[in-house]
Write an enzyme that holds these catalytic residues in place. Structure first.
Site, PDB file in Angstrom:
ATOM      1  N   TYR A 124       0.822  -1.212   0.000  1.00  0.00           N
ATOM      2  CA  TYR A 124       0.000   0.000   0.000  1.00  0.00           C
ATOM      3  C   TYR A 124       0.857   1.264   0.000  1.00  0.00           C
ATOM      4  CZ  TYR A 124      -4.142  -2.831   0.786  1.00  0.00           C
ATOM      5  OH  TYR A 124      -5.161  -3.743   0.654  1.00  0.00           O
ATOM      6  N   LYS A 171       5.587 -14.433   4.681  1.00  0.00           N
ATOM      7  CA  LYS A 171       6.115 -15.164   3.530  1.00  0.00           C
ATOM      8  C   LYS A 171       7.635 -14.922   3.496  1.00  0.00           C
ATOM      9  CE  LYS A 171       5.062 -17.676  -0.107  1.00  0.00           C
ATOM     10  NZ  LYS A 171       4.391 -18.978  -0.063  1.00  0.00           N
ATOM     11  N   ASP A 205       0.437 -19.117   3.254  1.00  0.00           N
ATOM     12  CA  ASP A 205      -0.376 -20.093   2.511  1.00  0.00           C
ATOM     13  C   ASP A 205      -0.813 -21.236   3.428  1.00  0.00           C
ATOM     14  OD1 ASP A 205       2.349 -20.392   2.499  1.00  0.00           O
ATOM     15  OD2 ASP A 205       2.504 -21.320   0.546  1.00  0.00           O
ATOM     16  N   ASP A 229      -5.525  -7.544   4.604  1.00  0.00           N
ATOM     17  CA  ASP A 229      -6.705  -7.226   3.805  1.00  0.00           C
ATOM     18  C   ASP A 229      -7.389  -8.516   3.354  1.00  0.00           C
ATOM     19  OD1 ASP A 229      -8.414  -5.495   2.252  1.00  0.00           O
ATOM     20  OD2 ASP A 229      -7.330  -6.172   0.476  1.00  0.00           O
ATOM     21  N   ASP A 233     -11.049 -10.765   5.051  1.00  0.00           N
ATOM     22  CA  ASP A 233     -12.255 -11.208   4.336  1.00  0.00           C
ATOM     23  C   ASP A 233     -12.426 -12.717   4.456  1.00  0.00           C
ATOM     24  OD1 ASP A 233     -12.481  -8.539   3.548  1.00  0.00           O
ATOM     25  OD2 ASP A 233     -13.249  -9.062   1.572  1.00  0.00           O
TER      26      ASP A 233
END
Ligand code: ATP
Length: 340
Positions: A124, A171, A205, A229, A233
């Protein structure tokens, strides 16, 4: 005694869910006095920039805001309202509680986790450029300062909330420097200051797979901006969707902006289909926050009354359509108010 706060109704479903939320707050006797300010398309329509200085100044003054979702017009070079607000007010910590609700049937019954998302950097940064024709680089930024700040904040938050474990999603096996930096900071803060709270590390993951297999094994999840983000969800989906997932953004200088995780959902705007619960739950978080900040028992009691009322309504099958019910936005607000 009442607290002054900014209210940004926002765009799309924003005005209708904000109206429903404010009605419930008033009916519950919440000690809040709202000052309305625009942002997003609503601001553009008034001839103002998408994120007007007057709105930012009002939030800086009151240090408290309830924000509906805002639309950033595509094209025209507008920067995202949400991202702009978080950056300009330095709202670096996003907190998104994800909790199973009785009356909302999902695969798991006792989910109770909190996503903490670093809000100011990562992808971002807005730093994108075309290196040569057909090749674009989007920069993912990590700084020692922001990685350390969010790690400290998350462990302090966990301690305050009597939570036992923080799981860092990362990651760092691929992004050895950037994600490596956030992981290193989480380890350092844990080792030096908070050894009593468990620290777990999961590559994102594998973390997502475990989340959908058994979210009840998680307590607090800590991650950088974009992962937060996406995972927010995903977690919303575990407990009934975006209509039931609230959020708060906290800053360094005491500013706090409460908003639902979802966006402005233009596909259902103006039809009475929107679930106001995520914003109402965000307002409930605001009341708990005020109780914490000011030792104010009346805010706490008000938050508890609102929670009991919406839980009662849901358990009785009084729900909006996204949750399999029949009620409109307004009817759901009425159902909650009837139980206050
Ligand atoms: P953003 O880019 O800001 O995330 P988006 O349009 O991709 O916005 P949302 O607006 O968050 O995503 O929502 C995705 C879909 O979920 C909406 O189109 C809508 O159908 C549904 N939805 C979101 N919020 C609600 C809500 N409060 N009540 C009912 N349905 C909702």
């Amino acid at each position: 005694m009442s607290y002054k706060a900014v209210c940004i109704p926002g765009d799309g479903i924003g005005p209708e869910i904000t109206e429903a939320t404010l009605r419930v707050l008033r009916a519950a006797g919440a000690p809040l006095e709202f000052e309305e300010h625009p942002a997003g398309v609503a601001a553009l329509e008034k001839g103002l920039p998408v994120l007007p200085d007057s709105t930012l100044e009002a939030i800086s003054r009151h240090k408290l805001a309830l924000k509906g979702p805002c639309t950033t017009p595509v094209g025209g070079g507008f920067t995202s309202v949400n991202v702009g607000l978080r950056k300009r007010l330095n709202l670096f910590a996003a907190v998104r509680p994800v909790r199973s609700l009785k009356g909302v049937k999902t695969r798991f019954e006792d989910v109770d986790l909190i996503v903490i998302r670093e809000n100011t950097e990562g992808l971002y940064s807005g730093l994108e450029h075309e290196v040569v024709a057909g090749v674009v680089a989007s920069l993912k930024v990590a700084t020692e300062a922001a990685c350390g700040r969010i790690a400290h904040w998350a462990f302090r938050f966990a301690t305050h909330r009597k939570r036992r474990k923080i799981t860092v999603f990362h990651k760092a096996n691929i992004l050895k420097l950037g994600d490596g930096m956030s992981l290193r900071n989480a380890r350092r803060v844990h080792r030096e200051d908070y050894p009593n709270i468990d620290l777990e590390e999961l590559i994102i993951d594998a973390g997502c797979m475990r989340l959908v297999q058994d979210p009840t094994r998680f307590d607090i999840l800590l991650m950088e901006n974009l992962y937060g983000d996406v995972v927010s969800d995903l977690c919303a989906g575990l407990v009934g969707g975006l209509g039931v997932t609230p959020g708060a953004n906290y800053g360094e200088d005491g500013a706090a902006v409460f908003e639902a995780v979802h966006g402005s959902a233009p596909d259902i705007a103006g039809q009475g289909l929107a679930n106001p619960l995520a914003l109402l739950m965000s307002a409930e978080m605001m009341l708990h926050y005020l109780a914490d900040q000011h030792g104010d028992a009346s805010s706490e009691r008000c938050a508890e009354r609102i929670r009991a009322a919406y839980e009662g309504a849901l358990e009785n099958g009084e729900k909006t359509r996204d949750l399999g019910g029949e009620l409109s936005t307004e009817q759901f607000a009425q159902a909650v108010m009837a139980r206050l």
